[in-house]
Design a protein around this motif. Structure first.
Motif, PDB file in Angstrom:
ATOM      1  N   LEU A  81      13.453   3.365   0.108  1.00  0.00           N
ATOM      2  CA  LEU A  81      12.995   4.341   0.057  1.00  0.00           C
ATOM      3  C   LEU A  81      12.369   5.495  -1.035  1.00  0.00           C
ATOM      4  CD1 LEU A  81      14.910   5.774   3.317  1.00  0.00           C
ATOM      5  CD2 LEU A  81      13.115   4.990   3.437  1.00  0.00           C
ATOM      6  N   ASP A  82      13.036   4.974  -1.977  1.00  0.00           N
ATOM      7  CA  ASP A  82      12.938   5.717  -3.754  1.00  0.00           C
ATOM      8  C   ASP A  82      11.421   4.963  -4.074  1.00  0.00           C
ATOM      9  OD1 ASP A  82      13.751   3.017  -3.299  1.00  0.00           O
ATOM     10  OD2 ASP A  82      15.128   3.889  -5.406  1.00  0.00           O
ATOM     11  N   ASN A  83      11.482   3.807  -3.387  1.00  0.00           N
ATOM     12  CA  ASN A  83       9.413   3.587  -4.451  1.00  0.00           C
ATOM     13  C   ASN A  83       8.416   3.544  -3.228  1.00  0.00           C
ATOM     14  OD1 ASN A  83       8.570   2.132  -6.454  1.00  0.00           O
ATOM     15  ND2 ASN A  83       8.408   0.196  -4.938  1.00  0.00           N
ATOM     16  N   LEU A  84       8.241   4.472  -2.470  1.00  0.00           N
ATOM     17  CA  LEU A  84       7.649   4.570  -1.171  1.00  0.00           C
ATOM     18  C   LEU A  84       6.711   6.027  -0.714  1.00  0.00           C
ATOM     19  CD1 LEU A  84       9.648   2.405   1.938  1.00  0.00           C
ATOM     20  CD2 LEU A  84       7.450   1.697   0.451  1.00  0.00           C
ATOM     21  N   THR A  85       5.406   5.626  -0.392  1.00  0.00           N
ATOM     22  CA  THR A  85       4.957   6.895  -1.049  1.00  0.00           C
ATOM     23  C   THR A  85       3.317   6.276  -0.237  1.00  0.00           C
ATOM     24  OG1 THR A  85       4.113   8.427  -2.190  1.00  0.00           O
ATOM     25  CG2 THR A  85       3.167   6.223  -2.850  1.00  0.00           C
ATOM     26  N   PHE A  86       2.996   7.649   0.557  1.00  0.00           N
ATOM     27  CA  PHE A  86       1.633   8.069   1.150  1.00  0.00           C
ATOM     28  C   PHE A  86       0.916   7.838   0.489  1.00  0.00           C
ATOM     29  CE2 PHE A  86       4.638   8.702   4.960  1.00  0.00           C
ATOM     30  CZ  PHE A  86       3.842   8.058   5.780  1.00  0.00           C
ATOM     31  N   TYR A  87       1.075   8.242  -0.942  1.00  0.00           N
ATOM     32  CA  TYR A  87      -0.163   8.442  -2.155  1.00  0.00           C
ATOM     33  C   TYR A  87      -1.216   7.331  -2.086  1.00  0.00           C
ATOM     34  CZ  TYR A  87      -2.306   9.961  -5.819  1.00  0.00           C
ATOM     35  OH  TYR A  87      -3.609   9.883  -6.914  1.00  0.00           O
ATOM     36  N   ALA A  88      -1.374   6.145  -1.639  1.00  0.00           N
ATOM     37  CA  ALA A  88      -2.342   5.260  -2.221  1.00  0.00           C
ATOM     38  C   ALA A  88      -2.957   6.418  -0.379  1.00  0.00           C
ATOM     39  CB  ALA A  88      -1.717   3.975  -1.791  1.00  0.00           C
ATOM     40  N   SER A 134       0.463  -1.176  -0.755  1.00  0.00           N
ATOM     41  CA  SER A 134      -0.271  -0.121  -0.120  1.00  0.00           C
ATOM     42  C   SER A 134       0.794   1.225  -0.139  1.00  0.00           C
ATOM     43  CB  SER A 134      -1.306  -0.038   1.366  1.00  0.00           C
ATOM     44  OG  SER A 134      -0.324   0.398   2.630  1.00  0.00           O
ATOM     45  N   PHE A 135       2.159   1.056   0.289  1.00  0.00           N
ATOM     46  CA  PHE A 135       2.990   2.386   0.598  1.00  0.00           C
ATOM     47  C   PHE A 135       4.033   2.208  -0.681  1.00  0.00           C
ATOM     48  CE2 PHE A 135       1.610   1.607   4.592  1.00  0.00           C
ATOM     49  CZ  PHE A 135       1.574   3.328   5.203  1.00  0.00           C
ATOM     50  N   GLN A 136       3.761   1.162  -1.839  1.00  0.00           N
ATOM     51  CA  GLN A 136       4.462   1.761  -2.863  1.00  0.00           C
ATOM     52  C   GLN A 136       4.328   2.355  -3.769  1.00  0.00           C
ATOM     53  OE1 GLN A 136       4.940  -2.804  -3.851  1.00  0.00           O
ATOM     54  NE2 GLN A 136       7.529  -2.798  -3.377  1.00  0.00           N
ATOM     55  N   ILE A 137       5.474   2.968  -4.484  1.00  0.00           N
ATOM     56  CA  ILE A 137       4.908   3.324  -5.639  1.00  0.00           C
ATOM     57  C   ILE A 137       4.793   2.409  -7.118  1.00  0.00           C
ATOM     58  CG2 ILE A 137       5.956   5.222  -7.788  1.00  0.00           C
ATOM     59  CD1 ILE A 137       7.298   6.710  -4.868  1.00  0.00           C
ATOM     60  N   GLN A 142      -2.260  -0.897  -4.779  1.00  0.00           N
ATOM     61  CA  GLN A 142      -1.552  -0.108  -3.709  1.00  0.00           C
ATOM     62  C   GLN A 142      -3.081   0.532  -2.824  1.00  0.00           C
ATOM     63  OE1 GLN A 142      -1.270   0.035  -6.897  1.00  0.00           O
ATOM     64  NE2 GLN A 142       1.579   1.062  -6.980  1.00  0.00           N
ATOM     65  N   VAL A 143      -3.893   0.810  -3.626  1.00  0.00           N
ATOM     66  CA  VAL A 143      -5.361   0.983  -3.063  1.00  0.00           C
ATOM     67  C   VAL A 143      -6.248  -0.890  -2.509  1.00  0.00           C
ATOM     68  CG1 VAL A 143      -7.468   2.899  -3.143  1.00  0.00           C
ATOM     69  CG2 VAL A 143      -5.577   3.291  -4.226  1.00  0.00           C
ATOM     70  N   ALA A 144      -6.240  -1.039  -3.450  1.00  0.00           N
ATOM     71  CA  ALA A 144      -7.596  -2.070  -2.631  1.00  0.00           C
ATOM     72  C   ALA A 144      -6.281  -2.913  -1.697  1.00  0.00           C
ATOM     73  CB  ALA A 144      -7.436  -3.419  -4.032  1.00  0.00           C
ATOM     74  N   ASP A 145      -5.265  -2.588  -1.123  1.00  0.00           N
ATOM     75  CA  ASP A 145      -4.486  -3.617   0.085  1.00  0.00           C
ATOM     76  C   ASP A 145      -4.912  -2.449   0.730  1.00  0.00           C
ATOM     77  OD1 ASP A 145      -2.977  -5.198  -1.982  1.00  0.00           O
ATOM     78  OD2 ASP A 145      -1.108  -4.176  -2.841  1.00  0.00           O
ATOM     79  N   ALA A 146      -5.031  -0.657   0.596  1.00  0.00           N
ATOM     80  CA  ALA A 146      -5.012   0.087   2.073  1.00  0.00           C
ATOM     81  C   ALA A 146      -6.231  -0.076   2.164  1.00  0.00           C
ATOM     82  CB  ALA A 146      -4.794   1.274   1.057  1.00  0.00           C
ATOM     83  N   ILE A 147      -7.677  -0.602   1.428  1.00  0.00           N
ATOM     84  CA  ILE A 147      -8.695  -0.763   2.190  1.00  0.00           C
ATOM     85  C   ILE A 147      -8.742  -1.949   2.729  1.00  0.00           C
ATOM     86  CG2 ILE A 147     -11.272  -0.936   1.125  1.00  0.00           C
ATOM     87  CD1 ILE A 147     -10.383   1.116  -1.203  1.00  0.00           C
ATOM     88  N   CYS A 148      -8.215  -2.506   2.249  1.00  0.00           N
ATOM     89  CA  CYS A 148      -7.879  -4.178   2.983  1.00  0.00           C
ATOM     90  C   CYS A 148      -7.501  -3.594   4.437  1.00  0.00           C
ATOM     91  CB  CYS A 148      -7.444  -5.355   2.308  1.00  0.00           C
ATOM     92  SG  CYS A 148      -8.431  -5.824   1.353  1.00  0.00           S
TER      93      CYS A 148
END
Length: 614
Positions: free
Chosen positions: A371-378, A360-363, A582-588
């Motif tokens: 760290l270069d592939n992590l984000t809070f975007y989802a 859920s934090f991956q770009i 990523q968004v689907a995982d965040a909802i889970c």
């Protein structure tokens, strides 16, 4: 002489409206009779009539099929849907192959998960395995993680280029074949990591009721541990083991979410996924016919269970001397067994959660956790600032769909669980107080019907009944409304809430009510002052099981979903199909937290999952 006088008396007796009126008022004036009457009416209207309407729809021409049936009119009798399903050139594709796939999955899931859950139950209840307190508190957490969430975590690891985005292994250059990423192998493994809970709960409950003196007597007679297990313990837990087997195979035959996530990508269809395609598209009558066959298949497994057990449905394992349990020493196997349980929990609980959280934090999915592939975007991002052009939606907390789905999930879970638990207590009261009487048996049989039906087949019944107005508008069209989803969720969970209510009411002696009656307390006062306070634990247990099931439900509501009524489960499923893992995982993750918090609150109030499942 006496006989003739009796005959004369019978001939001389006149029909009396006053007598009939008094008898009627006597029946109606008894509040218990009123409860029985409304119970039977509610169950008949909500279970029997929808089932009959769906059966009728498989024999009646619908508007969409007018071109396919020359000369037919809407409402005409037809066998078109059954011929399409069972005797057409497409029969192999639309029925026999999905049926075979469903049976293969059901059999293998049962063969693996039922013994697995039973072994874990034996280790936790009857042995001196170390760390039992911690392990027992964690052993049911994997059951609270929705099975379709575990399917998403499987994809997060094994997804290949077929899905449009890479999983962890493919992203690091490790090729993943389709048979491993998708299809029967993946579906069976994911389901096993979920459905072991049925056998664990049922077998552990049975093991707790066994007096260890029975096993000690065998040991005194010279039997070794294997002989004791085979000749004493296993026969005593056989009814629970067979019930868990039947429940597991019935559930796995009707599972939609896991099969859709892991099967549709390679055109591996089961009965549930094929049926949903027909009902959402056309011809709907074929989908209804498939759901009837699914119900018959599930019913066959249930009745096979009853036939196998026969008269041995229960054993007198609790006697007047009380029950004593001495733990069986595992000796040198103690720590290897503890390691086995830790590994199991790591695979079934920690790994799915870890993979979902991290993705859920991956770009870019599959490109590692640097760290270069992590984000809070989802979670909080907006589309105009998306770090990955593949994003098609805002992050969760900037997404209006997420807010609406969250509110729908909270409403559905809480309202559905409360209504189900309340009805469950009343149904339990009627079945226990009417035990051996016709209305008690009728109530029990009707409540049992939803248990026979896979979730996706049960929702098809309500789709058929409420897709258009019937009986001149007496039965309204509810398709596309929240009320239909709530109604379907409540009725589907009647069997579990009723079982919890029955277990609860059987522990409340009728003598308490009789004593209050002799003291002059009226019916509703007895209910309010005696039954309801004593039934609190069972009510909370029924609420808890319904809450967990409804909050994570996907199979039951998939057919009934419209965008305005999306729940978190269906929104996550929808996003997973749009290459937005990523968004689907965040909802889970949000769903799992919601379930765990609800479970903890219910436990504080005296609820327990194992008790609510009987």
């Amino acid at each position: 002489m006496a006989v003739s006088s009796v005959k004369e008396l019978k001939k001389g007796r006149k029909f009396s409206w006053t007598r009939l009126k008094n008898q009627f008022l006597g029946i109606v004036g008894n509040p218990f009779n009123v409860i029985v009457f409304f119970t039977l009416v509610i169950l008949f209207v909500l279970i029997i009539i929808p089932l009959l309407i769906m059966i009728q729809n498989t024999f009646v021409v619908a508007k969409a099929e007018l071109r396919s049936i020359p000369g037919a009119k809407i409402g005409d009798y037809t066998l078109y849907y059954w011929k399409y399903l069972l005797a057409s050139p497409l029969t192999k594709t639309v029925f026999w192959e999905p049926l075979l796939h469903s049976l293969v999955i059901g059999v293998f899931v049962t063969i693996i998960s039922v013994p697995l859950g039973s072994i874990i139950a034996w280790l936790m209840v009857r042995t001196d395995i170390p760390g039992k307190k911690v392990l027992s508190s964690m052993i049911l957490i994997p059951y609270m993680i929705p099975s379709w969430c575990k399917a998403l975590s499987w994809l997060s690891v094994f997804r290949n280029e077929l899905s449009g985005s890479y999983g962890l292994l493919t992203g690091h250059g490790i090729p993943v074949p389709n048979w491993l990423a998708y299809g029967p192998f993946a579906i069976i493994i994911v389901m096993c990591m979920h459905y072991y809970a049925f056998s664990y709960i049922m077998v552990s409950g049975s093991l707790r009721s066994i007096n260890s003196e029975l096993e000690e007597m065998g040991e005194i007679q010279g039997a070794n541990k294997v002989q004791i297990l085979k000749s004493i313990t296993l026969p005593l837990v056989l009814p629970a083991f067979l019930s868990a087997t039947i429940m597991t195979i019935s559930k796995s035959l009707g599972t939609y979410g896991v099969a859709a996530n892991l099967g549709n990508r390679i055109n591996y269809y089961v009965l549930a996924t094929r049926m949903k395609e027909f009902i959402n598209d056309s011809p709907k009558g074929v989908g209804y016919a498939m759901s009837i066959l699914m119900i018959l298949l599930a019913s066959g497994t249930i009745f096979a269970n009853q036939k196998l057990i026969g008269t041995r449905k229960s054993y007198a394992t609790i006697g007047g001397k009380g029950t004593r349990r001495n733990l069986i020493p595992l000796g040198k196997a103690k720590y290897p067994m503890m390691v086995f349980l830790i590994i199991f929990l790591f695979i079934s609980m920690f790994m799915p959660l870890f993979v979902l959280v991290m993705e859920s934090f991956q770009i870019v999915p599959g490109k590692g956790y640097g760290l270069d592939n992590l984000t809070f975007y989802a979670w909080v991002g907006r589309i105009e600032n998306a770090p990955n052009p593949a994003y098609a939606q805002n992050g969760l907390f900037a997404n209006s769909e997420f807010g609406r789905a969250t509110w729908n999930t909270i409403k559905l879970s809480i309202l559905g669980s409360l209504i189900t638990a309340i009805f469950g207590q009343f149904f339990g009261y009627v079945t226990t107080r009417g035990r051996g009487k016709w209305y008690g048996k009728a109530t029990e049989q009707m409540i049992f019907i939803p248990y026979l039906m896979p979730g996706v087949a049960f929702s098809a019944i309500y789709f058929a009944m409420f897709s258009r107005p019937r009986l001149g508008g007496l039965i309204p069209s509810l398709y596309g409304t929240f009320a239909l989803i709530l109604l379907c969720s409540v009725v589907k969970h009647f069997p579990f809430a009723s079982r919890s209510g029955s277990s609860n009411m059987m522990q409340i002696s009728v003598e308490l009510e009789e004593a209050a009656d002799l003291a002059g307390a009226r019916f509703w006062k007895r209910i309010g002052k005696i039954v309801i306070p004593l039934a609190k634990g069972g009510f909370v247990s029924g609420f808890l099981l319904s809450f967990i099931s409804i909050a994570k439900e996907l199979d039951l509501i998939a057919i009934l979903m419209t965008p305005a009524n999306y729940t978190l489960s269906f929104l996550s499923f929808d996003y997973s199909k749009e290459a937005m893992p990523q968004v689907a995982d965040a909802i889970c993750i949000v769903i799992i937290l919601f379930i765990l918090v609800g479970n903890k609150v219910a436990e504080k109030l005296g609820g327990e999952v194992s008790k609510s499942m009987g």
